[in-house]
Write an enzyme that holds these catalytic residues in place. Structure first.
Site, PDB file in Angstrom:
ATOM      1  N   TYR A 148       0.837  -1.203   0.000  1.00 42.26           N
ATOM      2  CA  TYR A 148       0.000   0.000   0.000  1.00 42.26           C
ATOM      3  C   TYR A 148       0.872   1.253   0.000  1.00 42.26           C
ATOM      4  O   TYR A 148       0.675   2.171  -0.809  1.00 42.26           O
ATOM      5  CB  TYR A 148      -0.905  -0.029   1.224  1.00 42.26           C
ATOM      6  CG  TYR A 148      -1.745   1.207   1.427  1.00 42.26           C
ATOM      7  CD1 TYR A 148      -2.838   1.474   0.609  1.00 42.26           C
ATOM      8  CD2 TYR A 148      -1.463   2.104   2.465  1.00 42.26           C
ATOM      9  CE1 TYR A 148      -3.620   2.603   0.805  1.00 42.26           C
ATOM     10  CE2 TYR A 148      -2.241   3.231   2.668  1.00 42.26           C
ATOM     11  CZ  TYR A 148      -3.320   3.474   1.843  1.00 42.26           C
ATOM     12  OH  TYR A 148      -4.092   4.590   2.047  1.00 42.26           O
ATOM     13  N   LYS A 152       1.258   4.133  -2.999  1.00 42.74           N
ATOM     14  CA  LYS A 152       1.045   5.562  -2.756  1.00 42.74           C
ATOM     15  C   LYS A 152       2.289   6.366  -3.107  1.00 42.74           C
ATOM     16  O   LYS A 152       2.196   7.458  -3.697  1.00 42.74           O
ATOM     17  CB  LYS A 152       0.663   5.784  -1.295  1.00 42.74           C
ATOM     18  CG  LYS A 152      -0.745   5.336  -0.940  1.00 42.74           C
ATOM     19  CD  LYS A 152      -1.800   6.157  -1.669  1.00 42.74           C
ATOM     20  CE  LYS A 152      -3.194   5.846  -1.192  1.00 42.74           C
ATOM     21  NZ  LYS A 152      -4.235   6.646  -1.893  1.00 42.74           N
TER      22      LYS A 152
END
Length: 320
Positions: A148, A152
């Site tokens: 994750y 990002k």
């Protein structure tokens, strides 16, 4: 003014919609149109003078956003994402939603000549990780330790480069862990940071999966929404040289969170929290830094919470 929101049916998306409708304007211009996009159709706002389009779309499908971008929106809030735990469990899903869809959105802005469109993306403290200094700043190198955070971080770099080239006016806000989220626990590794406060306040039991000395960098939902709105109003030139920075959260330990819960709701509320260690969650969250110098955010007018008690009391007011 035409505003597009991806992830509009979600927790942050709905709060942002409601706040924008209450204001009726953004950056000194009246809001005349909202386009709300999610996997499921978001609730349709009924406000005089504001046209609303609620679209159930899979933003990972190539070209699906072209009709929206052809309308030349003034502001795009890109909130759609697969949360941390789910992105770690399913690499392909996380890459499609968190990275590929963001790149497609940027390419769509480029193809439709949206150089002046303000694109605000919600990033995360998870973009940091590894061997870090005690206090980080906005230019600390990103070494995410989970999928994750990696997704990002890649999006941040792309948005910065497309903005450098003048293809879009990108703005990236790195969000602290949001607490207290309403509703039920989700697949985010940080979900416990809300549940260990929310559930006891609702006379329910909660599970704390991490050590109580774990430090976190947190921010209330209300302050996050204020930051998203303010992010569209800061002049373009003020975002240089890099278009991503951390919002001004507060540093707390899990023990301090439980202590604040006790101060507001009493010892009985604290007793509803069970401690059941989860190595997978601890491994993810313990890599997220908790101490930041947020001088740039504060210089640009972004504001944080005063303390945990303020966050808890705000949740109680909103719940009642």
């Amino acid at each position: 003014m035409h505003i597009v929101i991806t992830g509009a049916a979600g927790f942050l998306g709905q709060r942002l919609v409601n706040q924008l409708l209450d204001r009726g304007e953004l950056n000194g211009k009246a809001i005349t149109r909202l386009t709300l996009i999610d996997q499921v159709e978001a609730p349709r706002p009924e406000v005089a003078g504001i046209e609303s389009d609620c679209l159930a779309l899979d933003i990972t499908v190539p070209g699906v956003l072209d009709p929206v971008l052809q309308a030349r929106p003034d502001v795009i809030y890109h909130l759609a994402a697969v949360v941390s735990g789910a992105a770690e469990e399913d690499l392909d899903l996380g890459m499609r939603v968190n990275f590929d869809a963001t790149r497609a959105l940027l390419e769509g802005c480029r193809a439709h000549g949206l150089a002046g469109t303000r694109l605000i993306m919600a990033s995360s403290v998870a973009a940091y990780g590894g061997d870090l200094p005690e206090v980080l700043d906005d230019m600390t190198a990103l070494h995410p330790q989970n999928s994750y955070g990696t997704q990002k971080a890649m999006c941040e770099l792309l948005i910065n480069d497309y903005s450098r080239r003048g293809l879009v006016d990108g703005r990236v806000l790195r969000l602290p862990t949001i607490t207290i989220r309403p509703g039920r626990p989700n697949a985010a590794a940080s979900s416990f940071a809300s549940s260990i406060l929310r559930e006891p306040l609702n006379d329910e039991e909660a599970v704390c999966p991490v050590p109580t000395d774990l430090e976190m960098f947190v921010m209330s939902p209300g302050k996050v929404i204020e930051a998203l709105i303010h992010g569209a109003e800061v002049p373009r030139a003020d975002w240089a040289p890099f278009r991503a920075f951390m919002l001004p959260g507060i540093t707390v330990t899990v023990a301090e969170m439980l202590e604040a819960l006790g101060e507001v709701a009493g010892a009985e509320a604290v007793s509803r929290v069970r401690h059941e260690p989860d190595e997978a969650i601890t491994a993810i969250v313990s890599n997220w830094p908790a101490r930041f110098d947020t001088a740039k955010a504060r210089r640009l007018g972004f504001e944080g919470d005063r303390d945990l008690r303020e966050i808890i009391e705000a949740f109680i007011r909103e719940r009642s």
